[in-house]
Design a protein around this motif. Structure first.
Motif, PDB file in Angstrom:
ATOM      1  N   ASP A  98      86.738   1.947 116.898  1.00 21.30           N
ATOM      2  CA  ASP A  98      88.079   1.416 116.687  1.00 21.30           C
ATOM      3  C   ASP A  98      88.569   0.771 117.978  1.00 21.30           C
ATOM      4  N   GLU A  99      88.719  -0.558 117.984  1.00 21.68           N
ATOM      5  CA  GLU A  99      89.156  -1.240 119.192  1.00 21.68           C
ATOM      6  C   GLU A  99      90.616  -0.929 119.533  1.00 21.68           C
ATOM      7  N   GLY A 100      91.331  -0.296 118.603  1.00 20.25           N
ATOM      8  CA  GLY A 100      92.703   0.095 118.866  1.00 20.25           C
ATOM      9  C   GLY A 100      92.850   1.532 119.331  1.00 20.25           C
ATOM     10  N   ASN A 101      91.743   2.232 119.571  1.00 20.71           N
ATOM     11  CA  ASN A 101      91.827   3.606 120.056  1.00 20.71           C
ATOM     12  C   ASN A 101      92.286   3.599 121.513  1.00 20.71           C
ATOM     13  N   ILE A 102      93.311   4.382 121.824  1.00 21.83           N
ATOM     14  CA  ILE A 102      93.885   4.355 123.179  1.00 21.83           C
ATOM     15  C   ILE A 102      93.241   5.378 124.102  1.00 21.83           C
ATOM     16  N   PHE A 103      92.157   6.033 123.651  1.00 16.69           N
ATOM     17  CA  PHE A 103      91.521   7.078 124.456  1.00 16.69           C
ATOM     18  C   PHE A 103      90.095   6.698 124.886  1.00 16.69           C
ATOM     19  N   PRO A 104      89.904   5.539 125.530  1.00 12.09           N
ATOM     20  CA  PRO A 104      88.563   5.212 126.015  1.00 12.09           C
ATOM     21  C   PRO A 104      88.115   6.222 127.071  1.00 12.09           C
ATOM     22  N   ASP A 105      86.806   6.494 127.105  1.00  7.63           N
ATOM     23  CA  ASP A 105      86.296   7.483 128.065  1.00  7.63           C
ATOM     24  C   ASP A 105      85.799   6.808 129.338  1.00  7.63           C
ATOM     25  N   GLN A 106      85.222   7.610 130.228  1.00  6.74           N
ATOM     26  CA  GLN A 106      84.807   7.120 131.538  1.00  6.74           C
ATOM     27  C   GLN A 106      83.722   6.052 131.432  1.00  6.74           C
ATOM     28  N   SER A 107      82.838   6.175 130.446  1.00  8.53           N
ATOM     29  CA  SER A 107      81.786   5.167 130.305  1.00  8.53           C
ATOM     30  C   SER A 107      82.376   3.819 129.899  1.00  8.53           C
ATOM     31  N   VAL A 108      83.423   3.835 129.077  1.00  6.95           N
ATOM     32  CA  VAL A 108      84.102   2.591 128.707  1.00  6.95           C
ATOM     33  C   VAL A 108      84.806   2.009 129.927  1.00  6.95           C
ATOM     34  N   PHE A 109      85.428   2.890 130.713  1.00  8.10           N
ATOM     35  CA  PHE A 109      86.061   2.413 131.953  1.00  8.10           C
ATOM     36  C   PHE A 109      85.054   1.667 132.814  1.00  8.10           C
ATOM     37  N   MET A 110      83.886   2.246 133.013  1.00  3.00           N
ATOM     38  CA  MET A 110      82.890   1.621 133.886  1.00  3.00           C
ATOM     39  C   MET A 110      82.473   0.258 133.346  1.00  3.00           C
ATOM     40  N   ALA A 111      82.333   0.145 132.026  1.00  2.00           N
ATOM     41  CA  ALA A 111      81.958  -1.130 131.428  1.00  2.00           C
ATOM     42  C   ALA A 111      83.069  -2.166 131.581  1.00  2.00           C
ATOM     43  N   GLU A 112      84.315  -1.762 131.348  1.00  2.00           N
ATOM     44  CA  GLU A 112      85.439  -2.687 131.483  1.00  2.00           C
ATOM     45  C   GLU A 112      85.677  -3.063 132.944  1.00  2.00           C
ATOM     46  N   TYR A 113      85.500  -2.095 133.826  1.00  2.00           N
ATOM     47  CA  TYR A 113      85.673  -2.350 135.265  1.00  2.00           C
ATOM     48  C   TYR A 113      84.652  -3.385 135.741  1.00  2.00           C
ATOM     49  N   ALA A 114      83.429  -3.292 135.236  1.00  2.00           N
ATOM     50  CA  ALA A 114      82.394  -4.256 135.613  1.00  2.00           C
ATOM     51  C   ALA A 114      82.773  -5.668 135.186  1.00  2.00           C
ATOM     52  N   LYS A 115      83.478  -5.786 134.045  1.00  2.00           N
ATOM     53  CA  LYS A 115      83.869  -7.109 133.551  1.00  2.00           C
ATOM     54  C   LYS A 115      84.851  -7.807 134.499  1.00  2.00           C
ATOM     55  N   VAL A 116      85.626  -7.028 135.255  1.00  3.84           N
ATOM     56  CA  VAL A 116      86.576  -7.630 136.201  1.00  3.84           C
ATOM     57  C   VAL A 116      86.032  -7.572 137.629  1.00  3.84           C
ATOM     58  N   GLY A 117      84.725  -7.345 137.755  1.00  2.00           N
ATOM     59  CA  GLY A 117      84.082  -7.391 139.065  1.00  2.00           C
ATOM     60  C   GLY A 117      83.999  -6.080 139.800  1.00  2.00           C
ATOM     61  N   GLY A 118      84.361  -4.982 139.148  1.00  2.00           N
ATOM     62  CA  GLY A 118      84.330  -3.691 139.812  1.00  2.00           C
ATOM     63  C   GLY A 118      82.917  -3.159 139.975  1.00  2.00           C
ATOM     64  N   THR A 119      82.554  -2.804 141.198  1.00  2.26           N
ATOM     65  CA  THR A 119      81.213  -2.284 141.479  1.00  2.26           C
ATOM     66  C   THR A 119      81.241  -0.949 142.204  1.00  2.26           C
ATOM     67  N   ASN A 120      82.425  -0.396 142.439  1.00  2.00           N
ATOM     68  CA  ASN A 120      82.539   0.808 143.265  1.00  2.00           C
ATOM     69  C   ASN A 120      83.037   2.023 142.487  1.00  2.00           C
ATOM     70  N   GLY A 121      82.861   2.037 141.171  1.00  2.00           N
ATOM     71  CA  GLY A 121      83.311   3.166 140.359  1.00  2.00           C
ATOM     72  C   GLY A 121      82.329   4.324 140.408  1.00  2.00           C
ATOM     73  N   ILE A 122      82.882   5.540 140.422  1.00  2.00           N
ATOM     74  CA  ILE A 122      82.074   6.764 140.407  1.00  2.00           C
ATOM     75  C   ILE A 122      82.668   7.715 139.372  1.00  2.00           C
ATOM     76  N   VAL A 123      81.854   8.139 138.424  1.00  2.00           N
ATOM     77  CA  VAL A 123      82.298   9.094 137.408  1.00  2.00           C
ATOM     78  C   VAL A 123      81.982  10.508 137.886  1.00  2.00           C
ATOM     79  N   LEU A 124      82.961  11.398 137.730  1.00  2.00           N
ATOM     80  CA  LEU A 124      82.755  12.810 138.022  1.00  2.00           C
ATOM     81  C   LEU A 124      82.714  13.587 136.715  1.00  2.00           C
ATOM     82  N   LEU A 125      81.569  14.152 136.375  1.00  2.00           N
ATOM     83  CA  LEU A 125      81.483  15.129 135.298  1.00  2.00           C
ATOM     84  C   LEU A 125      81.887  16.490 135.852  1.00  2.00           C
ATOM     85  N   PRO A 126      82.246  17.448 135.015  1.00  2.00           N
ATOM     86  CA  PRO A 126      82.436  18.809 135.524  1.00  2.00           C
ATOM     87  C   PRO A 126      81.156  19.298 136.207  1.00  2.00           C
TER      88      PRO A 126
END
Length: 529
Positions: free
Chosen positions: A239-267
């Motif tokens: 659902d493209e209208g879901n407002i709860f994207p997870d960290q993997s979606v963040f990393m993909a969207e961040y890459a689209k705007v040129g972001g290369t310095n993201g780090i995901v922390l799992l527990p």
């Protein structure tokens, strides 16, 4: 500086001068609707809770987990306390057994023993968290970290001025009930949800760009929904209208705007941060974990099902006279309210229903009449705002004396809503302030800001407009975007019609604006006849 991911907005920061545990949340929140994802309940909390300092950013229950704080965090820890306008956080922490408090002066650097430095920025609008939100800046041996969590300051300059930041932790996902609970056609929900999702990311990119930190850590979201009735809110259905994207979606969207310095922390992830870089190890590969998200959620759902059922069994209090208790608790606050009552401007209706298994029939309808300053049974009348929820939830709120129905009922998403017209922040501000202390603070805050005159103007794309957004005073030279005759403040997504000054997003909040090639309008009250 070592940062251990402990789930959601929580992390443990270790330095040679001491350790800080931030916002530990493990137990389900908001009527057992929200759970941390990825699951952090299996971490070694006996060890993680033995820290020198505790920092809780605000009282939202996905940041302030009273049961976990009581059972797993050392009472020898010194609490780093934001300078909030009420004493609620300190009072609640004292009840849990904490006795050592460092009340950090707002936006002032405090040096702790051993050379560890901290600064806390407290946000104090009635719409910031439950009467306050905050961010924590930490420095040790030249390494600087900003834990912004889900705070939304108007700018980050106060932190940037302290020196280059090496690690920036911030929210990127939704933490609200809109638009999912609204009684709208699915196509409309999807469209509104996509708009909100896009705004969330736009705001996040703006903060990242402002601070220019070496490393960006997406935290504070999303929760997961394990109750069968709420399962559809998880972002696993395409659902493209879901407002709860997870960290993997963040990393993909961040890459689209040129972001290369993201780090995901799992527990259980550990990131060693220096002035030269960051080295991170994970308990499992991050990409592999999110590729199997549905399986992880399904396993959690079965494991947590008894927890949810036990919570549900505790809500029903048929002995509570809902109408009588709402009258007793709310009518005195209505009598004292000027700004909030005027801002709501009409009656708000609560339809109380039996559980779905009983047919979901409405058993009682109650109106909180703001102009009439009373709580009364609903008579066949037109209302602009309506909420529909299980009677048991209202019974429970009244039984426990809950002063914040936003930080309980509304964030649970266990209701549906309908409204005529625009969003009205005053409705939610009032139901966040069901105590004398909170109401008086909110009324005073609105009184102060109502009287404040914003005289400074800026020019945006051919328009002269007041510099500060009428909503929460964001700097429109940074957050304002003009498209045609419409201005959008990207901090919260509020929109204004520039020609008339009318707010298109909510009631009130008129903006001062005119075209740059037109004569400046006379101040209100001084126009020529």
């Amino acid at each position: 500086m070592r940062v251990t991911g402990t789930g959601h907005a929580s992390m443990r920061i270790d330095t040679a001068a001491g350790s800080i545990l931030c916002d530990p949340w493990v137990n389900p929140a908001y009527f057992a609707s929200w759970f941390p994802f990825p699951d952090n309940s299996l971490l070694d909390w006996d060890t993680l809770g033995q820290v020198d300092y505790l920092y809780v950013s605000h009282l939202h229950r996905d940041h302030f987990d009273a049961r976990h704080l009581r059972d797993f965090v050392s009472k020898d820890a010194t609490v780093l306390l934001p300078e909030f306008p009420t004493s609620e956080m300190e009072d609640e922490l004292r009840e849990l057994g904490f006795t050592k408090f460092l009340k950090a002066p707002n936006e002032q650097v405090v040096e702790l023993p051993g050379g560890l430095k901290i600064m806390i920025q407290a946000l104090t609008s009635p719409t910031d968290g439950p009467i306050g939100d905050s961010s924590l800046w930490v420095e040790y041996d030249g390494v600087r970290l900003l834990n912004q969590n889900d705070a939304r300051p108007t700018d980050l300059s106060v932190f940037a001025e302290l020196g280059h930041v090496h690690a920036h932790m911030l929210q990127f996902s939704g933490a609200i009930w809109y638009p999912m609970v609204y009684e709208l056609p699915q196509a409309a929900k999807t469209a509104f949800g996509k708009q909100k999702r896009d705004r969330q990311f736009d705001r996040t990119w703006r903060y990242i760009d402002d601070l220019q930190a070496d490393h960006v850590f997406p935290i504070a979201g999303p929760p997961c929904f394990l109750d069968d009735a709420l399962w559809q809110f998880n972002d696993i259905h395409g659902d493209e209208g879901n407002i709860f994207p997870d960290q993997s979606v963040f990393m993909a969207e961040y890459a689209k705007v040129g972001g290369t310095n993201g780090i995901v922390l799992l527990p259980g992830s550990v990131s060693e941060i220096t002035t030269e870089g960051a080295t991170t190890t994970h308990p499992v590969p991050v990409e592999e974990f999110f590729a199997n998200k549905v399986a992880h959620l399904e396993e959690m759902r079965e494991r947590k099902r008894p927890v949810i059922e036990a919570e549900k069994a505790s809500w029903r209090h048929p002995e509570v006279d809902v109408l009588g208790e709402m009258k007793r608790r709310i009518e005195p606050l209505l009598d004292e309210s000027m700004y909030l009552a005027k801002g709501v401007g009409g009656p708000v209706r609560f339809d109380l229903v039996e559980p779905d298994g009983s047919g979901g029939e409405t058993v009682e309808s109650i109106v909180v009449d703001f102009p009439g300053k009373e709580v009364r049974p609903y008579v066949d009348e037109k209302v602009r705002y309506r909420f529909r929820t299980e009677r048991a939830l209202i019974e429970h709120l009244l039984h426990i004396g809950e002063v914040d129905w936003v930080n309980s009922l509304f964030l649970s998403c266990r209701f549906s809503a309908a409204r005529i017209g625009q969003y009205n922040e005053f409705v939610y501000a009032f139901f966040k302030c069901l105590s004398e202390e909170r109401l008086q603070y909110a009324e005073g805050w609105y009184d102060e800001h109502e009287r404040a005159v914003d005289a400074e103007d800026i020019t945006l794309d051919g328009w002269v407009v007041q510099r500060r957004c009428p909503h929460l005073k964001a700097d429109l030279s940074r957050f304002g975007i003009v498209e045609g005759d419409q201005l959008t403040c990207q901090l919260h997504g509020w929109k204004f019609d520039m020609a008339s000054g009318r707010c298109l997003t909510s009631v009130g909040h008129k903006i001062r604006a005119h075209r740059a090639d037109e004569q400046t309008p006379a101040p209100v009250g001084e126009a020529l006849s």
